[in-house]
Design a protein around this motif. Sequence first.
Motif, PDB file in Angstrom:
ATOM      1  N   PHE A  47      49.012 -78.321  60.582  1.00  0.00           N
ATOM      2  CA  PHE A  47      49.199 -77.414  61.718  1.00  0.00           C
ATOM      3  C   PHE A  47      49.553 -78.121  63.006  1.00  0.00           C
ATOM      4  CE2 PHE A  47      48.646 -72.899  62.214  1.00  0.00           C
ATOM      5  CZ  PHE A  47      48.899 -72.765  63.554  1.00  0.00           C
ATOM      6  N   SER A  48      48.940 -79.264  63.253  1.00  0.00           N
ATOM      7  CA  SER A  48      49.178 -79.934  64.530  1.00  0.00           C
ATOM      8  C   SER A  48      50.349 -80.909  64.481  1.00  0.00           C
ATOM      9  CB  SER A  48      47.906 -80.680  64.960  1.00  0.00           C
ATOM     10  OG  SER A  48      46.896 -79.747  65.245  1.00  0.00           O
ATOM     11  N   THR A  49      51.109 -80.902  63.384  1.00  0.00           N
ATOM     12  CA  THR A  49      52.216 -81.853  63.288  1.00  0.00           C
ATOM     13  C   THR A  49      53.564 -81.199  63.003  1.00  0.00           C
ATOM     14  OG1 THR A  49      51.676 -82.219  60.942  1.00  0.00           O
ATOM     15  CG2 THR A  49      50.723 -83.743  62.563  1.00  0.00           C
ATOM     16  N   ILE A  50      53.563 -80.009  62.369  1.00  0.00           N
ATOM     17  CA  ILE A  50      54.837 -79.345  62.068  1.00  0.00           C
ATOM     18  C   ILE A  50      54.749 -77.875  62.439  1.00  0.00           C
ATOM     19  CG2 ILE A  50      55.354 -80.924  60.184  1.00  0.00           C
ATOM     20  CD1 ILE A  50      54.591 -78.716  58.231  1.00  0.00           C
ATOM     21  N   ALA A  51      55.897 -77.237  62.542  1.00  0.00           N
ATOM     22  CA  ALA A  51      55.916 -75.808  62.842  1.00  0.00           C
ATOM     23  C   ALA A  51      55.326 -75.034  61.678  1.00  0.00           C
ATOM     24  CB  ALA A  51      57.352 -75.346  63.101  1.00  0.00           C
ATOM     25  N   LYS A  52      54.665 -73.916  62.001  1.00  0.00           N
ATOM     26  CA  LYS A  52      53.992 -73.129  60.987  1.00  0.00           C
ATOM     27  C   LYS A  52      54.924 -72.088  60.368  1.00  0.00           C
ATOM     28  CE  LYS A  52      49.981 -74.836  60.648  1.00  0.00           C
ATOM     29  NZ  LYS A  52      49.440 -75.254  59.373  1.00  0.00           N
ATOM     30  N   SER A  53      55.905 -72.571  59.652  1.00  0.00           N
ATOM     31  CA  SER A  53      56.748 -71.622  58.944  1.00  0.00           C
ATOM     32  C   SER A  53      57.317 -72.289  57.708  1.00  0.00           C
ATOM     33  CB  SER A  53      57.880 -71.128  59.847  1.00  0.00           C
ATOM     34  OG  SER A  53      58.674 -72.205  60.258  1.00  0.00           O
ATOM     35  N   GLU A  96      60.212 -72.062  54.253  1.00  0.00           N
ATOM     36  CA  GLU A  96      61.672 -71.921  54.190  1.00  0.00           C
ATOM     37  C   GLU A  96      62.105 -70.477  54.402  1.00  0.00           C
ATOM     38  OE1 GLU A  96      62.833 -73.581  50.488  1.00  0.00           O
ATOM     39  OE2 GLU A  96      62.442 -75.644  51.110  1.00  0.00           O
ATOM     40  N   ASP A  97      61.209 -69.545  54.126  1.00  0.00           N
ATOM     41  CA  ASP A  97      61.547 -68.134  54.303  1.00  0.00           C
ATOM     42  C   ASP A  97      61.094 -67.601  55.660  1.00  0.00           C
ATOM     43  OD1 ASP A  97      62.601 -67.931  51.691  1.00  0.00           O
ATOM     44  OD2 ASP A  97      60.550 -67.783  50.908  1.00  0.00           O
ATOM     45  N   SER A  98      60.684 -68.535  56.567  1.00  0.00           N
ATOM     46  CA  SER A  98      60.253 -68.203  57.933  1.00  0.00           C
ATOM     47  C   SER A  98      59.026 -67.289  57.948  1.00  0.00           C
ATOM     48  CB  SER A  98      61.392 -67.534  58.720  1.00  0.00           C
ATOM     49  OG  SER A  98      62.481 -68.428  58.831  1.00  0.00           O
ATOM     50  N   VAL A  99      58.166 -67.435  56.942  1.00  0.00           N
ATOM     51  CA  VAL A  99      56.920 -66.688  56.913  1.00  0.00           C
ATOM     52  C   VAL A  99      55.852 -67.525  57.601  1.00  0.00           C
ATOM     53  CG1 VAL A  99      55.156 -65.603  55.484  1.00  0.00           C
ATOM     54  CG2 VAL A  99      57.554 -65.524  54.780  1.00  0.00           C
ATOM     55  N   ASN A 100      55.247 -66.996  58.656  1.00  0.00           N
ATOM     56  CA  ASN A 100      54.291 -67.756  59.438  1.00  0.00           C
ATOM     57  C   ASN A 100      52.953 -67.909  58.722  1.00  0.00           C
ATOM     58  OD1 ASN A 100      55.985 -68.163  61.645  1.00  0.00           O
ATOM     59  ND2 ASN A 100      55.493 -66.130  62.460  1.00  0.00           N
ATOM     60  N   PHE A 101      52.382 -69.121  58.833  1.00  0.00           N
ATOM     61  CA  PHE A 101      51.029 -69.378  58.376  1.00  0.00           C
ATOM     62  C   PHE A 101      50.136 -69.309  59.609  1.00  0.00           C
ATOM     63  CE2 PHE A 101      53.527 -71.348  55.050  1.00  0.00           C
ATOM     64  CZ  PHE A 101      52.832 -71.037  53.887  1.00  0.00           C
ATOM     65  N   LEU A 102      49.469 -68.192  59.808  1.00  0.00           N
ATOM     66  CA  LEU A 102      48.625 -68.035  60.984  1.00  0.00           C
ATOM     67  C   LEU A 102      47.244 -68.618  60.729  1.00  0.00           C
ATOM     68  CD1 LEU A 102      49.529 -64.369  62.004  1.00  0.00           C
ATOM     69  CD2 LEU A 102      50.386 -66.491  62.999  1.00  0.00           C
ATOM     70  N   LEU A 128      40.049 -72.972  66.755  1.00  0.00           N
ATOM     71  CA  LEU A 128      40.424 -72.941  68.173  1.00  0.00           C
ATOM     72  C   LEU A 128      41.663 -73.792  68.437  1.00  0.00           C
ATOM     73  CD1 LEU A 128      38.041 -73.271  71.221  1.00  0.00           C
ATOM     74  CD2 LEU A 128      40.109 -74.625  71.105  1.00  0.00           C
ATOM     75  N   VAL A 129      41.649 -75.025  67.950  1.00  0.00           N
ATOM     76  CA  VAL A 129      42.767 -75.937  68.216  1.00  0.00           C
ATOM     77  C   VAL A 129      44.036 -75.451  67.517  1.00  0.00           C
ATOM     78  CG1 VAL A 129      43.623 -78.302  67.964  1.00  0.00           C
ATOM     79  CG2 VAL A 129      41.231 -77.896  68.590  1.00  0.00           C
ATOM     80  N   ASP A 130      43.904 -74.943  66.281  1.00  0.00           N
ATOM     81  CA  ASP A 130      45.077 -74.442  65.570  1.00  0.00           C
ATOM     82  C   ASP A 130      45.699 -73.249  66.288  1.00  0.00           C
ATOM     83  OD1 ASP A 130      44.698 -76.397  63.704  1.00  0.00           O
ATOM     84  OD2 ASP A 130      43.835 -75.084  62.169  1.00  0.00           O
ATOM     85  N   VAL A 131      44.860 -72.379  66.829  1.00  0.00           N
ATOM     86  CA  VAL A 131      45.369 -71.229  67.584  1.00  0.00           C
ATOM     87  C   VAL A 131      46.053 -71.706  68.872  1.00  0.00           C
ATOM     88  CG1 VAL A 131      44.644 -69.240  68.965  1.00  0.00           C
ATOM     89  CG2 VAL A 131      43.780 -69.528  66.648  1.00  0.00           C
ATOM     90  N   MET A 132      45.441 -72.674  69.549  1.00  0.00           N
ATOM     91  CA  MET A 132      46.054 -73.209  70.766  1.00  0.00           C
ATOM     92  C   MET A 132      47.395 -73.872  70.438  1.00  0.00           C
ATOM     93  SD  MET A 132      44.440 -75.876  73.569  1.00  0.00           S
ATOM     94  CE  MET A 132      42.982 -74.849  73.812  1.00  0.00           C
ATOM     95  N   ASP A 133      47.419 -74.611  69.356  1.00  0.00           N
ATOM     96  CA  ASP A 133      48.636 -75.278  68.913  1.00  0.00           C
ATOM     97  C   ASP A 133      49.737 -74.266  68.614  1.00  0.00           C
ATOM     98  OD1 ASP A 133      50.474 -77.142  67.947  1.00  0.00           O
ATOM     99  OD2 ASP A 133      49.530 -77.265  65.977  1.00  0.00           O
ATOM    100  N   ARG A 138      42.354 -77.208  54.057  1.00  0.00           N
ATOM    101  CA  ARG A 138      42.391 -78.582  54.567  1.00  0.00           C
ATOM    102  C   ARG A 138      43.823 -79.026  54.811  1.00  0.00           C
ATOM    103  NH1 ARG A 138      38.062 -79.451  50.845  1.00  0.00           N
ATOM    104  NH2 ARG A 138      39.497 -80.285  49.284  1.00  0.00           N
ATOM    105  N   TRP A 139      44.715 -78.629  53.904  1.00  0.00           N
ATOM    106  CA  TRP A 139      46.122 -78.976  54.068  1.00  0.00           C
ATOM    107  C   TRP A 139      46.700 -78.309  55.314  1.00  0.00           C
ATOM    108  CZ3 TRP A 139      50.362 -75.646  53.952  1.00  0.00           C
ATOM    109  CH2 TRP A 139      51.615 -76.274  53.986  1.00  0.00           C
ATOM    110  N   GLN A 140      46.341 -77.026  55.508  1.00  0.00           N
ATOM    111  CA  GLN A 140      46.841 -76.307  56.679  1.00  0.00           C
ATOM    112  C   GLN A 140      46.371 -76.953  57.972  1.00  0.00           C
ATOM    113  OE1 GLN A 140      45.623 -72.237  56.087  1.00  0.00           O
ATOM    114  NE2 GLN A 140      47.612 -71.649  55.254  1.00  0.00           N
ATOM    115  N   ARG A 141      45.099 -77.385  58.015  1.00  0.00           N
ATOM    116  CA  ARG A 141      44.572 -78.002  59.231  1.00  0.00           C
ATOM    117  C   ARG A 141      45.310 -79.293  59.539  1.00  0.00           C
ATOM    118  NH1 ARG A 141      39.316 -76.213  57.427  1.00  0.00           N
ATOM    119  NH2 ARG A 141      38.890 -78.242  56.491  1.00  0.00           N
ATOM    120  N   CYS A 142      45.633 -80.065  58.502  1.00  0.00           N
ATOM    121  CA  CYS A 142      46.347 -81.325  58.720  1.00  0.00           C
ATOM    122  C   CYS A 142      47.771 -81.078  59.191  1.00  0.00           C
ATOM    123  CB  CYS A 142      46.370 -82.152  57.433  1.00  0.00           C
ATOM    124  SG  CYS A 142      44.767 -82.788  56.934  1.00  0.00           S
TER     125      CYS A 142
END
Length: 471
Positions: free
Chosen positions: A19-25, A27-33, A460-465, A13-17
């Motif tokens: 995802f559409s507002t900040i970059a998905k990384s 401090e260690d630049s590890v992506n949250f896919l 779908l929206v998170d992937v598009m984002d 739930r936190w990731q969904r909130c």
Amino acid sequence: MHPRQLIWDKIRRWQRCVFSTIAKSNEDSVNFLPKIPHFNHTPAPYNGPSSSDLLKRRNQYLPTFVGTYYTHPLNLVEGKMQYVYDENGRRYLDAFGGIATVSCGHCHPDVVEAIVNQSRLLQHTTVLYLNHAVVDFAEALAAKMPGELKVVFFTNSGTEANELALMMARLYTGYHDIISIRNGYHGNATSTMGATAQFFHKFNVVQTGIHHVLNPDPYRGVFGLDGTKYANDVQDIINYGTFGHVAGFVAEAIQGVGGVIELAPGYLPAVYNIIKKAGGLFIADEVQSGFGRTGSHFWGFEAHGIVPDIVTMAKGIGNGAPIGAVVTTPEIAKVLKHAYYFSTFGGNPVCTAAGLAVLNVIEKDKLQKNAHVVGSYLKDRLNSLMEKHEIIGDVRGRGMLLGVELVKDRKLKTPAKDENLHILEQMKDMGVLVGKGGFYGNVLRITPPLCFTKEDADFLVDVMDYTMSKM
């Protein structure tokens, strides 16, 4: 619920909130896919030819000149509800649904059972004989129609259905001229190609008696949302392009191939009155917008408060079975008595058994309601995405017939065709399949099976984002 599951639910739930507002990384630049929703199905092992082998053979034996999607085309070997699987067993979220065709879900057990049971009994006769599968479906389909629309002619496809509808309009009225809307798509046979108004879907063959009027496009049209002003062009065409009478007018309630364009409010009622005064019939092309896909209504035309004279349908009618239909009034249907109209496969028992199963599943699984609830949720999320990404010029459609138009410049509305292809490709790599369309090829078409869930919409929206953020 297990404490560990509660923790993971909170994280998702936190990731969904976020995802559409900040970059998905972090401090260690590890992506949250984005993670594809859980689905309890294991595909069968695939031992068939590889995608590279199939592509080579396809190019040799099936020169359709219609290219496959993606740089490396997908070899899809299995489907289950809103998901499809490739040759390696990888699962994809199917948000295109075989071009708005898979209504109930891939291989829905009720539809499969109906097809298998009928195939075991009798695969084909013709309408020259009695068979309950054909009659049962015709009766059930007529019950879904308003007014006097109670007579059904079965066909093989949407093209054939529209061809028959145009011919019936000409025979019934005694007039020849047909009016259709620019940017509309109605098929690829002679008359339907004429009614289609996109040059890349036309060949240089004789197409007579067709007039194309202004497209009541709220986003790119000259009159914006004023449907009555667009309707004036229909009257002008009748006044200056015909002898004052027309056979009919054909339109999609939402243009599918044209980029999921909803017609401007007030347009269809105004046109209906104009066409009636000119002696014509109103033909509703429900090939893509029918069978509950728009959510708010079972048929797309119902949202405009009109009752057509003829309704055509295909695609979602059979959940992938090759079947179409024309529904009209008993009075109009009589025109086919003047000659011998016949379709060998129109009303095939297996296909009509599938069609009846589709109607029953839509009702039993409450798929129209789901299309409305989940489709509205998905559209809201896409609109939120538009606030973040300048490349999104417009989000439109109803239910699970949605479009996202991409532009290089919002003010100029310059089509972003190349960017659209890039996003389409990248979303596939992340596990989401969407379509493309529109006159400029810059619209992402979202037409999933109606069993799509909110979790699917989020994915779908998170992937598009994510994809747009990386451009």
